[in-house]
Write a protein that holds these residues in place. Structure first.
Motif, mmCIF file in Angstrom:
data_model
loop_
_atom_site.group_PDB
_atom_site.id
_atom_site.type_symbol
_atom_site.label_atom_id
_atom_site.label_comp_id
_atom_site.label_asym_id
_atom_site.label_seq_id
_atom_site.Cartn_x
_atom_site.Cartn_y
_atom_site.Cartn_z
ATOM 1 N N UNK A 157 12.100 12.527 75.585
ATOM 2 C CA UNK A 157 12.158 12.081 74.177
ATOM 3 C C UNK A 157 13.471 12.452 73.483
ATOM 4 N N UNK A 158 14.020 13.660 73.785
ATOM 5 C CA UNK A 158 15.282 14.044 73.140
ATOM 6 C C UNK A 158 16.413 13.111 73.565
ATOM 7 N N UNK A 159 16.483 12.828 74.863
ATOM 8 C CA UNK A 159 17.550 11.941 75.348
ATOM 9 C C UNK A 159 17.381 10.537 74.763
ATOM 10 N N UNK A 160 16.129 10.087 74.705
ATOM 11 C CA UNK A 160 15.891 8.739 74.143
ATOM 12 C C UNK A 160 16.332 8.673 72.678
ATOM 13 N N UNK A 161 16.006 9.717 71.909
ATOM 14 C CA UNK A 161 16.427 9.746 70.494
ATOM 15 C C UNK A 161 17.946 9.659 70.379
#
Ligand SMILES: NC(=O)c1ccc[n+]([C@@H]2O[C@H](COP(=O)([O-])OP(=O)(O)OC[C@H]3O[C@@H](n4cnc5c(N)ncnc54)[C@H](O)[C@@H]3O)[C@@H](O)[C@H]2O)c1
Length: 473
Positions: A157-161
């Protein structure tokens, strides 16, 4: 730093140049393609602070950042520097050049607290930095030991954000987990390249990309790698592996106490049990557990259940193991106090070995530290020796690298089985003075212990049942 990747080599960035990342960067720089040519240009990246810069400077000047007895590792570093396919820096722009980014930063637990908690902030910040630079199509491999569920619930999720914020396709980066089993020590480099691995991808494509990368760095013909179904399984494998080890060490602590009381030599007992193939890897008694991994890792399952899944699982064995292993050096304090007549005040103790493991210069959470603090707190004068370091960071004191004289010593505590300790000539060393000897980790040979006893030293060992309490010392 000027980042200039090789013209036709794929680029690997390693985030975090600690005990794991520095060695992994060298392993990747030593990897070759089928044609025998170096497979990667490797850029090691650390933080722009004093510690990070010191590690970067060390690697760039061809020095491994930590004391090591592994000549293969230091030769591989020299060869990579000579070839020019390994460099280090503090500029995160390096991640933007990489085809593969390997995450080797810490994820801590304040494991000695009454209410241990995950310290996620540093790890999350590191992942965000990668997210700000990573190229679409790149592979990110998490090697950090993490609470199971982290890759799926935090990293992805962090990378996607970050990718979304950059106007890029959030699903365009491949994410995998593959944990390190590296063992700093005599076989440091081999414990990466000639050792089995476990891995998993967040997607099938990520797993395939991770397999390709790992198969280039690791000798998979002799040490096959195991693919698991998902990243949470791979993370669980690491945590369970270390929990199993820490728990069996803790189990031996209670049997040691029994053996010492009952006059039983537990090493003899374990040797006999090990004849049975199903029990061949049974642990032997020791000084407790230290280092950065076995001390904290058994708590990751419990904290993952609580924090990442919000469905508590109590893990009573794993949590008890952490406490038992942490307290083990205090039993050595008790033994030493008994041998010295009931008090350590004013007594001179020589501690042989301050690191957490044999032939390793890492003092993080070493059992020797717990012992030293308790001994000093009880009024003892402590001299520390370790062949691998002249300064003890945690205690802020000097460490002798040459074996000190035993002439004015009241007790010698053998705390780490560094190989050199088995070469000590007991008859010469104890010629003028016969201190008490406490072998906390099966450091000396039976002959060395026998010679010390023959000179008049009171000799005792953790787990050997030659304990003052049963009159056998
Ligand atoms: N030490 C071991 O023997 C061992 C073995 C297997 C697995 N592990 C696991 O590997 C991980 C790393 O352990 P270690 O012993 O190498 O830790 P370490 O503390 O020696 O090194 C970590 C490095 O990461 C750097 N770092 C932190 N944040 C960063 C950031 N945002 N960007 C760049 N660099 C950053 C730190 O400055 C440090 O140099 C941990 O999860 C540990 O549990 C360690």
């Amino acid at each position: 730093m000027t980042i200039s990747p090789g013209e036709d080599r794929r680029v690997v960035a390693v985030q975090g140049l600690g005990f794991v990342g520095a060695a992994m960067a060298i392993a990747a720089a030593s990897a070759v393609n089928d044609d025998g040519e170096p497979a990667f240009t490797v850029i090691g990246v650390d933080r722009d602070d004093a510690l990070g810069r010191a590690r970067v400077d060390a690697l760039n000047s061809g020095r491994f950042p930590f004391e090591t007895t592994d000549r293969q590792l230091t030769h591989a570093l020299a060869a990579a520097r000579e070839r020019g396919n390994l460099q280090a820096g503090v500029d995160p722009a390096a991640y933007g050049l990489a085809d593969t980014i390997v995450i080797d930063v810490p994820l801590d637990i304040d494991w000695r607290s009454e209410t241990p908690e995950l310290r996620l902030a540093g790890f999350e910040a590191a992942i965000r930095t990668v997210g700000e630079w990573v190229r679409p199509g790149a592979l990110v491999i998490v090697e950090t030991t993490v609470p199971p569920g982290t890759t799926q619930r935090i990293v992805v999720p962090l990378l996607e954000d970050c990718l979304r914020d950059r106007g890029l396709d959030p699903g365009s980066v491949l994410v995998a987990h593959s944990y390190e089993r590296v063992m700093p020590g005599a076989d440091y480099l081999d414990s990466i390249v000639n050792y089995w691995r476990v891995y998993a991808g967040h997607t099938d494509d990520a797993a395939k990309a991770a397999e390709k990368f790992l198969s280039t760095v690791i000798n998979v013909d002799d040490f096959p790698i195991s693919r698991l179904s998902n990243t949470t399984a791979s993370e669980t494998a690491k945590v369970l592996e270390n929990t199993f080890r820490a728990t069996t060490i803790a189990l031996m602590d209670e049997w040691s106490q029994f053996a010492e009381m009952a006059g039983v030599d537990l090493f003899e007992v374990v040797d006999a049990i090990r004849m049975r193939p199903t029990h061949a890897n049974m642990r032997t008694p020791g000084f407790g557990v230290g280092g950065y991994c076995l001390t904290k890792d058994p708590l990751f399952g419990w904290l993952a259940a609580k924090v990442l899944f919000d469905q508590p699982v109590e893990f009573p064995f794993a949590r008890a193991a952490v406490r038992t292993n942490d307290a083990a050096p205090l039993r050595v304090i008790e033994l030493t106090t008994e041998l010295l007549g009931g008090s350590l005040a004013g007594r001179h103790i020589l501690l042989l070995g301050v690191s957490y493991r044999q032939d390793v210069g890492d003092t993080r959470y070493s059992p020797a530290e717990t012992f030293a603090r308790a001994a000093i707190g009880a009024g003892a004068r402590l001299t520390a020796h370790d062949p691998l370091m002249d300064h003890w960071e945690e205690l802020g004191c000097r460490v002798a690298t040459e074996l000190p004289s035993a002439d004015d010593v009241d007790a010698v505590v053998l705390a780490v089985p560094h190989s050199g300790y088995r070469d000590i000539d007991v008859l010469t060393w104890f010629d003028r003075n016969q201190p008490a000897v406490i072998d906390a980790w099966d450091v000396w040979t039976a002959e060395q212990r026998r010679l010390a006893s023959s000179l008049g030293c009171r000799v005792t060992s953790i787990g050997r049942g030659i304990h003052p309490r049963n009159g056998k010392s």
